[in-house]
Design an enzyme around this catalytic site. Structure first.
Site, mmCIF file in Angstrom:
data_model
loop_
_atom_site.group_PDB
_atom_site.id
_atom_site.type_symbol
_atom_site.label_atom_id
_atom_site.label_comp_id
_atom_site.label_asym_id
_atom_site.label_seq_id
_atom_site.Cartn_x
_atom_site.Cartn_y
_atom_site.Cartn_z
ATOM 1 N N ILE A 124 1.201 -33.588 17.221
ATOM 2 C CA ILE A 124 0.004 -33.105 17.917
ATOM 3 C C ILE A 124 -0.192 -31.640 17.554
ATOM 4 O O ILE A 124 0.599 -30.785 17.955
ATOM 5 C CB ILE A 124 0.120 -33.316 19.441
ATOM 6 C CG1 ILE A 124 0.182 -34.822 19.725
ATOM 7 C CG2 ILE A 124 -1.064 -32.669 20.167
ATOM 8 C CD1 ILE A 124 0.243 -35.193 21.175
ATOM 9 N N ASP A 137 9.806 -22.357 14.587
ATOM 10 C CA ASP A 137 8.757 -21.344 14.666
ATOM 11 C C ASP A 137 8.747 -20.714 16.045
ATOM 12 O O ASP A 137 9.559 -21.024 16.900
ATOM 13 C CB ASP A 137 7.394 -21.906 14.256
ATOM 14 C CG ASP A 137 7.199 -23.299 14.770
ATOM 15 O OD1 ASP A 137 7.343 -23.493 15.986
ATOM 16 O OD2 ASP A 137 6.928 -24.204 13.950
ATOM 17 N N GLY A 173 7.484 -26.917 18.381
ATOM 18 C CA GLY A 173 7.095 -26.882 19.785
ATOM 19 C C GLY A 173 6.324 -28.142 20.139
ATOM 20 O O GLY A 173 5.626 -28.703 19.296
ATOM 21 N N THR A 193 4.295 -33.007 24.706
ATOM 22 C CA THR A 193 3.286 -32.098 24.175
ATOM 23 C C THR A 193 2.853 -31.097 25.255
ATOM 24 O O THR A 193 2.999 -31.350 26.454
ATOM 25 C CB THR A 193 2.086 -32.889 23.623
ATOM 26 O OG1 THR A 193 1.233 -31.981 22.936
ATOM 27 C CG2 THR A 193 1.309 -33.574 24.733
ATOM 28 N N ALA A 194 2.347 -29.941 24.800
ATOM 29 C CA ALA A 194 1.992 -28.872 25.739
ATOM 30 C C ALA A 194 1.058 -29.365 26.833
ATOM 31 O O ALA A 194 1.191 -28.980 27.997
ATOM 32 C CB ALA A 194 1.369 -27.706 24.984
ATOM 33 N N ASP A 236 5.003 -31.712 20.608
ATOM 34 C CA ASP A 236 5.170 -32.935 19.830
ATOM 35 C C ASP A 236 4.795 -32.637 18.380
ATOM 36 O O ASP A 236 3.790 -31.976 18.125
ATOM 37 C CB ASP A 236 4.250 -34.023 20.395
ATOM 38 C CG ASP A 236 4.381 -35.315 19.623
ATOM 39 O OD1 ASP A 236 5.168 -36.173 20.057
ATOM 40 O OD2 ASP A 236 3.716 -35.467 18.570
ATOM 41 N N MET A 296 -4.600 -23.800 21.349
ATOM 42 C CA MET A 296 -4.940 -22.644 20.513
ATOM 43 C C MET A 296 -6.334 -22.116 20.839
ATOM 44 O O MET A 296 -7.108 -21.795 19.945
ATOM 45 C CB MET A 296 -4.871 -23.019 19.024
ATOM 46 C CG MET A 296 -3.487 -23.432 18.599
ATOM 47 S SD MET A 296 -3.448 -24.158 16.942
ATOM 48 C CE MET A 296 -3.983 -25.831 17.258
ATOM 49 N N LYS A 309 4.611 -18.981 12.719
ATOM 50 C CA LYS A 309 3.261 -18.533 12.425
ATOM 51 C C LYS A 309 2.709 -17.897 13.689
ATOM 52 O O LYS A 309 2.786 -18.463 14.758
ATOM 53 C CB LYS A 309 2.380 -19.713 12.026
ATOM 54 C CG LYS A 309 2.631 -20.162 10.606
ATOM 55 C CD LYS A 309 1.783 -21.352 10.270
ATOM 56 C CE LYS A 309 2.404 -22.576 10.856
ATOM 57 N NZ LYS A 309 2.274 -23.816 10.254
ATOM 58 N N GLY A 334 3.643 -22.554 29.660
ATOM 59 C CA GLY A 334 3.846 -23.703 30.546
ATOM 60 C C GLY A 334 5.276 -24.217 30.513
ATOM 61 O O GLY A 334 5.910 -24.203 29.466
ATOM 62 N N PRO A 340 7.573 -28.299 25.447
ATOM 63 C CA PRO A 340 6.825 -27.063 25.698
ATOM 64 C C PRO A 340 7.685 -25.871 26.118
ATOM 65 O O PRO A 340 7.141 -24.786 26.310
ATOM 66 C CB PRO A 340 5.879 -27.461 26.825
ATOM 67 C CG PRO A 340 6.554 -28.598 27.520
ATOM 68 C CD PRO A 340 7.406 -29.291 26.510
HETATM 69 N N1 SAH Z 1 2.742 -29.374 18.692
HETATM 70 C C1 SAH Z 1 2.453 -28.599 19.866
HETATM 71 C C2 SAH Z 1 1.185 -27.806 19.735
HETATM 72 C C3 SAH Z 1 1.174 -26.811 18.631
HETATM 73 S S1 SAH Z 1 -0.313 -25.885 18.564
HETATM 74 C C4 SAH Z 1 2.420 -29.486 21.097
HETATM 75 O O1 SAH Z 1 2.420 -30.721 20.974
HETATM 76 O O2 SAH Z 1 2.407 -28.944 22.194
HETATM 77 C C5 SAH Z 1 0.142 -24.444 19.464
HETATM 78 C C6 SAH Z 1 -0.603 -24.391 20.763
HETATM 79 O O3 SAH Z 1 -0.005 -25.224 21.710
HETATM 80 C C7 SAH Z 1 -0.586 -23.034 21.412
HETATM 81 O O4 SAH Z 1 -1.576 -22.200 20.877
HETATM 82 C C8 SAH Z 1 -0.895 -23.380 22.845
HETATM 83 O O5 SAH Z 1 -2.271 -23.632 23.020
HETATM 84 C C9 SAH Z 1 -0.193 -24.693 22.992
HETATM 85 N N2 SAH Z 1 1.130 -24.553 23.636
HETATM 86 C C10 SAH Z 1 2.317 -24.901 23.118
HETATM 87 N N3 SAH Z 1 3.311 -24.653 24.015
HETATM 88 C C11 SAH Z 1 2.730 -24.194 25.108
HETATM 89 C C12 SAH Z 1 3.227 -23.764 26.382
HETATM 90 N N4 SAH Z 1 4.526 -23.801 26.697
HETATM 91 N N5 SAH Z 1 2.329 -23.327 27.293
HETATM 92 C C13 SAH Z 1 1.024 -23.269 27.009
HETATM 93 N N6 SAH Z 1 0.518 -23.668 25.822
HETATM 94 C C14 SAH Z 1 1.348 -24.118 24.883
#
Ligand code: SAH
Length: 472
Positions: free
Chosen positions: A307, A249, A302, A332-333, A304, A385, A271, A414, A226
Site C-alpha cells: 500500500i 526507511d 512502514g 497499514t497506516a 503494508d 502523504m 526517502k 499514529g 505503523p
Molecule cells: N506502506 C505504508 C504507507 C507508505 S506512504 C502503509 O501501508 O502505511 C507514507 C505515508 O503513510 C505517510 O506520508 C503518511 O501519510 C502515512 N503514514 C505511515 N505511517 C504513519 C503513521 N504512523 N501515522 C500517520 N501516518 C502514517
C-alpha cells in the site's frame, strides 16, 4: 536444583486400550485430547453428558457401562479417573496401581502415577510442559508463550525431514547431521513455513548432491506496521530476527528496528519528502546484489508493503533476476491510525466504503485525483502523504460538492507514543494543521466517521507531546 519425581516421556497410544472413568466435561476434555493419538478408548460412567453421549453414538469410544470394575483396568496402557467424586477417583487409582497400570486422577497429583503436561501441538512435534502438578496455571502461561514462538506450520519442517530420511540414510552419521544443520540454517525452513515445498525440496537436493552452486539468498519484503511494535505480525518478527542485512526507511520506527537481529547490517534507504535519498532503482538493484551474495535480506517497510510502498516494484525486479522472495503484509497506516484514533473507517450508518488515496503531488506540482469520486457522502477517504497538499485537498473536496463543515481528522505518528490527532472540518482543518506544524508521518481521514471519535477515543499517547490534541 530440586529433583522432580516426574519423568517426561512420549507414550505410544495408537491401538492401545485407554480407560477413562467419568462422564462429565473433564472426562470429555481428556477424551478429545487422547483421541489425537488414536488409542482404543473405553469409558465407564454413571452418566454421560450430552457431548459424550453424542460421541458414543458416533462410535468414538466404547462405552463399558455404569459400573466400574477393577477388572476393566487389566491390559490398559493408561487409566484416567475423571469423575467429580474424589474418593471414588482414588479407588480407581488404587485399582490401576495394584495392577501396575499407569493412572492419572485429574487435578489430583497425590494418587496419580502419571500426570499430563500442557501441550503445544505441532504434529509430529509436541512440546510438553509439566510442572509436576505444582502450578498448572503457570504451565498454561508457558504454553501460550511457546505457542507464539513456534509458527503454526512448524510441524511441516519435521514432516519434511522425516520423509527425506531414507534419502540421507546412505550418508555417514556426521555428514547426515551436517546436511540437516545446513538445511535448517538456510532458507529451507522458511520456504516450508510459507508453503513453498518445491523450493525447499530444491534446496535439499542441492545439499544432498553436494553441488552448492551459486549461493542465492532471499529477500523478505516485510510490512512493519505503523509504528507500535506490538502490531508486528509473528512472521515479520521471525524474519527480522534471522536477517543478515536490513534495508529500511524513515517510516520504520526505532522501536521496531530495535527488534531486528543485533548483528544484522543496517542500511538506511529512506526517502523524505522532496528529498529522495536513494533512488528507487538503486534500492531495487541493491536488493538483488545482496541476495546474490547469499544473504537473507530484510526489506522493512512502514505499514503494508503493497500500500503506497512501492513493494510491487521491488519484487518485480527480484522476480526478473530469479531472486527468491516472500511478502509479509503489515498493518497499514489507515488501519493503525484509525484504530488508535477511535475512528472506525466504515460504519453502518455513515460510511459504506473506504478509499485509500495518495495526496502526494506529482513532480510538476499537480495533484490530479478523481475528485468527483472522492467528494461523496457515505464513504471515508484516507489520504496518505497528504500533509503538504492538505489545503488543496480540502478546497477541492468542497469545490466538488462536500459541505464545508464535513468532518476531517489528521493523525500524526499514529499508534506511537507521540501520536497526535487533530479533528475539524474541511474548512478549518488546514489552519489548525498549519498551526500545529506536524513533523511526523501524518494521515488525513475525511468522512462522517471522524465524529465517532468523540465517543470512541481510547488511546492515551504517552510521548513527550502526547495528548496535545487540538492545542492551538
Ligand atoms: N506502506 C505504508 C504507507 C507508505 S506512504 C502503509 O501501508 O502505511 C507514507 C505515508 O503513510 C505517510 O506520508 C503518511 O501519510 C502515512 N503514514 C505511515 N505511517 C504513519 C503513521 N504512523 N501515522 C500517520 N501516518 C502514517
Amino acid at each position: 536444583m530440586t529433583d522432580s519425581p516426574w519423568f517426561p516421556i512420549s507414550l505410544r497410544l495408537s491401538g492401545a486400550r485407554v480407560l477413562i472413568v467419568g462422564g462429565g466435561e473433564v472426562a470429555a476434555r481428556k477424551l478429545r485430547l487422547l483421541e489425537r493419538a488414536s488409542p482404543r478408548l473405553e469409558l465407564v460412567a454413571r452418566e454421560l453428558n450430552a457431548e459424550l453421549a453424542a460421541l458414543r453414538d458416533q462410535g468414538r469410544f466404547h462405552y463399558l457401562g455404569v459400573e466400574f470394575d477393577p477388572a476393566q483396568v487389566s491390559g490398559c496402557r493408561l487409566v484416567i479417573a475423571a469423575t467429580d467424586d474424589a474418593a471414588f477417583n482414588r479407588q480407581v487409582a488404587a485399582a490401576a496401581d495394584g495392577q501396575g497400570v499407569p493412572v492419572n486422577v485429574v487435578d489430583d497429583p497425590a494418587p496419580s502415577s502419571f500426570i499430563t503436561p500442557a501441550i503445544v501441538d505441532r504434529a509430529p512435534i509436541s512440546v510438553a510442559i509439566a510442572t509436576g502438578g505444582a502450578a498448572p496455571v503457570l504451565a498454561r502461561r508457558l504454553r501460550e508463550r511457546i505457542e507464539t514462538l513456534l509458527p503454526a506450520g512448524y510441524g511441516r519442517i519435521a514432516q519434511f525431514m522425516e520423509q527425506r530420511r531414507p534419502r540421507v540414510k546412505a550418508l555417514p552419521l556426521p555428514q547426515r547431521r551436517n546436511l540437516w544443520e545446513r538445511f535448517l540454517d538456510g532458507a529451507g525452513p522458511e520456504r516450508l513455513l510459507s508453503g513453498q515445498l518445491d523450493a525447499a525440496e530444491a534446496l535439499f537436493s542441492e545439499l544432498l548432491t553436494a553441488a552448492p552452486g551459486v549461493a542465492t539468498g532471499e529477500v523478505y519484503l516485510v510490512g512493519a506496521g505503523p509504528g507500535d511494535p506490538d502490531l508486528l505480525t509473528f512472521r515479520a518478527l521471525r524474519l527480522m530476527q534471522q536477517a543478515d542485512v536490513v534495508l529500511h526507511d524513515r517510516l520504520v520506527a526505532p522501536a521496531i528496528l530495535d527488534l531486528v537481529r543485533r548483528d544484522a547490517e543496517r542500511i538506511f534507504v529512506g526517502k523524505r519528502r522532496n528529498q529522495h535519498t536513494v533512488p528507487q532503482d538503486e534500492i531495487n538493484a541493491e536488493l538483488v546484489r545482496l541476495a546474490r551474495q547469499g544473504k537473507r535480506v530484510l526489506r522493512l517497510k512502514g505499514g503494508d508493503p503493497f500500500i503506497f510502498g512501492r513493494g510491487g516494484e521491488e519484487i518485480a525486479e527480484l522476480a526478473a533476476h530469479g531472486v527468491p522472495f516472500q511478502v509479509v503484509p503489515g498493518v497499514t497506516a489507515a488501519a493503525g491510525c484509525a484504530a488508535y484514533a477511535g475512528i472506525p473507517l466504515t460504519h453502518r450508518d455513515y460510511s459504506q466504503a473506504c478509499i485509500f488515496v495518495t495526496g502526494h503531488a506529482r513532480a510538476d506540482g499537480e495533484l490530479r485525483l478523481h475528485w468527483d469520486q472522492l467528494a461523496r457522502p457515505g464513504q471515508t477517504v484516507v489520504f496518505y502523504m497528504g500533509v503538504t497538499t492538505l489545503p488543496r485537498i480540502c478546497a477541492e473536496l468542497i469545490a466538488h460538492g462536500l459541505p464545508a463543515d464535513w468532518p476531517a481528522a489528521l493523525v500524526e505518528d499514529g499508534t506511537q507514543p507521540s501520536q497526535r490527532v487533530l479533528t475539524g472540518t474541511l474548512a478549518d482543518l488546514p489552519a489548525k494543521v498549519a498551526a500545529l506544524a506536524p513533523s511526523g508521518a501524518s494521515l488525513l481521514i475525511v468522512g462522517e466517521v471522524v465524529r465517532l471519535r468523540e465517543r470512541l477515543d481510547w488511546f492515551r499517547a504517552g510521548g513527550p507531546r502526547g495528548g496535545a490534541e487540538n492545542l492551538p
